[in-house]
Design a protein around this motif. Sequence first.
Motif, mmCIF file in Angstrom:
data_model
loop_
_atom_site.group_PDB
_atom_site.id
_atom_site.type_symbol
_atom_site.label_atom_id
_atom_site.label_comp_id
_atom_site.label_asym_id
_atom_site.label_seq_id
_atom_site.Cartn_x
_atom_site.Cartn_y
_atom_site.Cartn_z
ATOM 1 N N GLU A 1 -17.099 47.966 57.081
ATOM 2 C CA GLU A 1 -18.544 48.115 57.296
ATOM 3 C C GLU A 1 -18.809 48.794 58.635
ATOM 4 O O GLU A 1 -18.267 48.388 59.660
ATOM 5 N N ASP B 1 -27.486 40.719 52.910
ATOM 6 C CA ASP B 1 -27.111 40.334 54.272
ATOM 7 C C ASP B 1 -28.350 40.306 55.153
ATOM 8 O O ASP B 1 -28.743 41.322 55.707
ATOM 9 N N HIS C 1 -18.184 33.479 54.553
ATOM 10 C CA HIS C 1 -17.604 33.974 55.805
ATOM 11 C C HIS C 1 -16.506 33.005 56.219
ATOM 12 O O HIS C 1 -16.610 31.795 55.981
ATOM 13 N N LYS D 1 -21.407 50.380 61.749
ATOM 14 C CA LYS D 1 -22.630 49.973 62.445
ATOM 15 C C LYS D 1 -22.876 50.915 63.608
ATOM 16 O O LYS D 1 -21.937 51.304 64.307
HETATM 17 C C1 RNT Z 1 -23.684 42.611 61.253
HETATM 18 C C2 RNT Z 1 -23.148 42.941 59.910
HETATM 19 C C3 RNT Z 1 -22.357 41.873 59.229
HETATM 20 C C4 RNT Z 1 -22.931 40.487 59.438
HETATM 21 C C5 RNT Z 1 -22.295 39.428 58.596
HETATM 22 C C6 RNT Z 1 -22.690 38.061 59.025
HETATM 23 O O1 RNT Z 1 -24.582 43.508 61.734
HETATM 24 O O2 RNT Z 1 -24.190 43.356 59.082
HETATM 25 O O3 RNT Z 1 -22.213 42.176 57.910
HETATM 26 O O4 RNT Z 1 -24.312 40.464 59.221
HETATM 27 O O5 RNT Z 1 -20.942 39.595 58.592
#
Ligand code: RNT
Length: 416
Positions: free
Chosen positions: A225, A326, A92, A227
């Motif tokens: 990504e 993760d 990261h 969410k």
């Molecule tokens: C958060 C996401 C993301 C983080 C990482 C640290 O809900 O899953 O990927 O966990 O970037």
Amino acid sequence: MTAAERYASAKEVFGKLGVDTDAALAKLKEVPVSMHCWQGDDVIGFDHDGPLTGGIQTTGNYPGKARTPEELLSDMDKAISLIPGKKKINVHACYAIFEEGEFADRDKLEPKHFKKWVEFAKERGMGLDFNPTFFSHDMIKDGQSLSSPDPEVRRFWIEHGKACIRISQYFAEETGIPCVMNIWTGDGFKDVPADRMGPRMRYKEAIEEILSEPYDRTKVKPCVESKVFGIGVESYTAGSAEFTLSFAAMHEGCLPLMDNGHYHPTEVVSDKIPALLCFFPEIALHVTRGVRWDSDHVLLLDDETKEIAKEIVRCDALGRVYIALDYFDASINRVSAWAVGMRSFLMMALCTPNEKLQKLQDESRFTELMAMQEAVKLLPFGDVWNYYCERCGVADDFSLFGEVKEYEDEVLSKRA
Ligand code: RNT
Ligand code: ZN
């Protein structure tokens, strides 16, 4: 009986079902799984003193957490020694390693700030993946980064994203292995928003600007990504499933990244994998274990984890799915968390008689399929696994804890 003898007998059992365990293990050894650096220090990193933000949280206070780059790399090395098979390292941006007295803010990060990671990976013959860090920072304004209504805030984070593209390219060039660069932000709202599209339009344009930074598509694999919610952003996230999936579909070279903690609890990523593979040449995963919510528990061999692995294998997509882990558990030994979670969840999938099962489905022999799928669950996978660990020169499941405990006594417990 020795591990080899047990394996020989298991091999025969699997062989009768049409599974070549030697071939399965040869494949298993070559599939890279990306090891997330953030399990080692509870997602803090080295570039700030503040707390973890962005709607994610670690819980627990187990002693021995890594406080410096040296400690983190040493802990990762210990974990690596316990994990068979090919690995990548997932870094990261907040884990930049600065020289004494040096500092660069996120928008000014350069490849040189990650040189130590490159050295670490190269020495171990591993590739590197990367993540811009859009959280745990003062420039997150009212919980927003790339989707903020404040142009100055957006600018800062766009510059961060661009810097991360350059760093990803550097990673790929140095290691000779493509770098998966994942964009995730915690942008969202705790309560019912009055404008849902505005933040998403700003997010879309911001990611487009980040991706306008020149990079080689064969070397850098940008992902988005999704969410569904986070802590403090329960009502709305800018990067919802539809948003990120559509973004990836509309932007050539951009991959959708699915984290299995990021959906409603009855939705399963195992079913989404084959759906996306019908359209995307490549996809990316964050494999995690949510307990009741996106809790990021250590990955275990639970049903959905096995099902995700099965889908990747059955779709013949080991070369099309970038697998990263993760999770972050601060309540147990962190090295053990890495090692237990990483101990290749793909083995069972590779030893499953997938062709036989598929044939039963295609011939509509559903009763037989059900009986057979149950029978497969009790095949001697453990004998295959132990032999594989032995061949890879790593501890078997029963000796793993002893090794971790020794490291805890000798190294971790001395970190006051
Ligand atoms: C958060 C996401 C993301 C983080 C990482 C640290 O809900 O899953 O990927 O966990 O970037
Ligand atoms: Zn994730």
